[in-house]
Scaffold this motif. Structure first.
Motif, PDB file in Angstrom:
ATOM      1  N   ARG A  20       0.360  -1.743  -0.503  1.00 56.69           N
ATOM      2  CA  ARG A  20       0.084   0.428   0.156  1.00 56.69           C
ATOM      3  C   ARG A  20       0.452   1.176  -0.196  1.00 56.69           C
ATOM      4  NH1 ARG A  20      -4.245   2.242   4.654  1.00 56.69           N
ATOM      5  NH2 ARG A  20      -4.784   4.029   3.538  1.00 56.69           N
ATOM      6  N   MET A  21       1.783   1.299   0.185  1.00 61.31           N
ATOM      7  CA  MET A  21       2.904   2.684   1.253  1.00 61.31           C
ATOM      8  C   MET A  21       3.952   2.166  -0.237  1.00 61.31           C
ATOM      9  SD  MET A  21       3.924   5.405   2.978  1.00 61.31           S
ATOM     10  CE  MET A  21       3.937   4.631   4.775  1.00 61.31           C
ATOM     11  N   LYS A  22       3.972   1.188  -1.648  1.00 62.86           N
ATOM     12  CA  LYS A  22       4.621   1.470  -2.536  1.00 62.86           C
ATOM     13  C   LYS A  22       3.823   2.101  -3.705  1.00 62.86           C
ATOM     14  CE  LYS A  22       6.517  -2.577  -3.134  1.00 62.86           C
ATOM     15  NZ  LYS A  22       6.849  -3.339  -3.085  1.00 62.86           N
ATOM     16  N   ALA A  23       2.751   1.836  -2.887  1.00 63.19           N
ATOM     17  CA  ALA A  23       1.460   2.001  -4.232  1.00 63.19           C
ATOM     18  C   ALA A  23       1.092   3.468  -4.896  1.00 63.19           C
ATOM     19  CB  ALA A  23       0.243   1.136  -3.850  1.00 63.19           C
ATOM     20  N   GLU A  24       0.916   3.967  -3.088  1.00 61.27           N
ATOM     21  CA  GLU A  24       1.203   5.961  -2.225  1.00 61.27           C
ATOM     22  C   GLU A  24       1.883   6.615  -2.754  1.00 61.27           C
ATOM     23  OE1 GLU A  24      -0.126   6.388   1.580  1.00 61.27           O
ATOM     24  OE2 GLU A  24      -1.822   5.141   1.633  1.00 61.27           O
ATOM     25  N   GLY A  25       3.240   6.071  -2.651  1.00 60.85           N
ATOM     26  CA  GLY A  25       4.690   6.148  -3.206  1.00 60.85           C
ATOM     27  C   GLY A  25       4.360   6.714  -5.080  1.00 60.85           C
ATOM     28  N   GLN A  26       4.318   5.602  -5.316  1.00 63.20           N
ATOM     29  CA  GLN A  26       4.155   5.832  -6.958  1.00 63.20           C
ATOM     30  C   GLN A  26       2.773   6.842  -8.016  1.00 63.20           C
ATOM     31  OE1 GLN A  26       3.514   1.574  -7.779  1.00 63.20           O
ATOM     32  NE2 GLN A  26       5.803   1.173  -7.466  1.00 63.20           N
ATOM     33  N   MET A  27       1.859   6.914  -6.900  1.00 67.40           N
ATOM     34  CA  MET A  27       1.020   8.032  -7.031  1.00 67.40           C
ATOM     35  C   MET A  27       1.265   9.289  -6.603  1.00 67.40           C
ATOM     36  SD  MET A  27      -2.437   6.152  -8.015  1.00 67.40           S
ATOM     37  CE  MET A  27      -3.461   7.259  -7.755  1.00 67.40           C
ATOM     38  N   ASP A  28       2.400   9.182  -5.415  1.00 65.83           N
ATOM     39  CA  ASP A  28       2.441  10.793  -5.640  1.00 65.83           C
ATOM     40  C   ASP A  28       3.648  11.310  -6.871  1.00 65.83           C
ATOM     41  OD1 ASP A  28       0.415  11.210  -3.127  1.00 65.83           O
ATOM     42  OD2 ASP A  28       2.484  10.274  -1.455  1.00 65.83           O
ATOM     43  N   GLN A  29       4.330  10.147  -7.313  1.00 67.54           N
ATOM     44  CA  GLN A  29       5.327  11.123  -7.385  1.00 67.54           C
ATOM     45  C   GLN A  29       4.542  11.043  -9.317  1.00 67.54           C
ATOM     46  OE1 GLN A  29       8.858   8.015  -8.237  1.00 67.54           O
ATOM     47  NE2 GLN A  29       7.739   7.082  -6.604  1.00 67.54           N
ATOM     48  N   ALA A  30       3.332  10.189  -9.413  1.00 68.99           N
ATOM     49  CA  ALA A  30       2.922  10.324 -11.429  1.00 68.99           C
ATOM     50  C   ALA A  30       2.159  11.650 -11.033  1.00 68.99           C
ATOM     51  CB  ALA A  30       1.413   9.346 -11.091  1.00 68.99           C
TER      52      ALA A  30
END
Length: 55
Positions: A20-30
């Motif tokens: 979940r944290m990895k996915a949130e990080g990827q979303m923030d980067q996008a």
């Protein structure tokens, strides 16, 4: 700002095994990349001072 926050979240997610944290990080980067792209498009249209042509 969002890209840096996203990188940090993604790193924490990888270190802790949190998908979940990895996915949130990827979303923030996008989101950060999208904002940068919008700024790149907006600047030539509005100029450096945020004004559009002669009103």
């Amino acid at each position: 700002m969002d890209k840096a926050k996203g990188k940090a979240k993604e790193a924490v997610g990888k270190a802790t095994g949190s998908d979940r944290m990895k996915a949130e990080g990827q979303m923030d980067q996008a989101e950060g990349k999208a904002k940068d792209a919008m700024d790149d498009v907006k600047e030539p249209m509005c100029g450096k001072h945020g004004k559009r042509g002669k009103d």
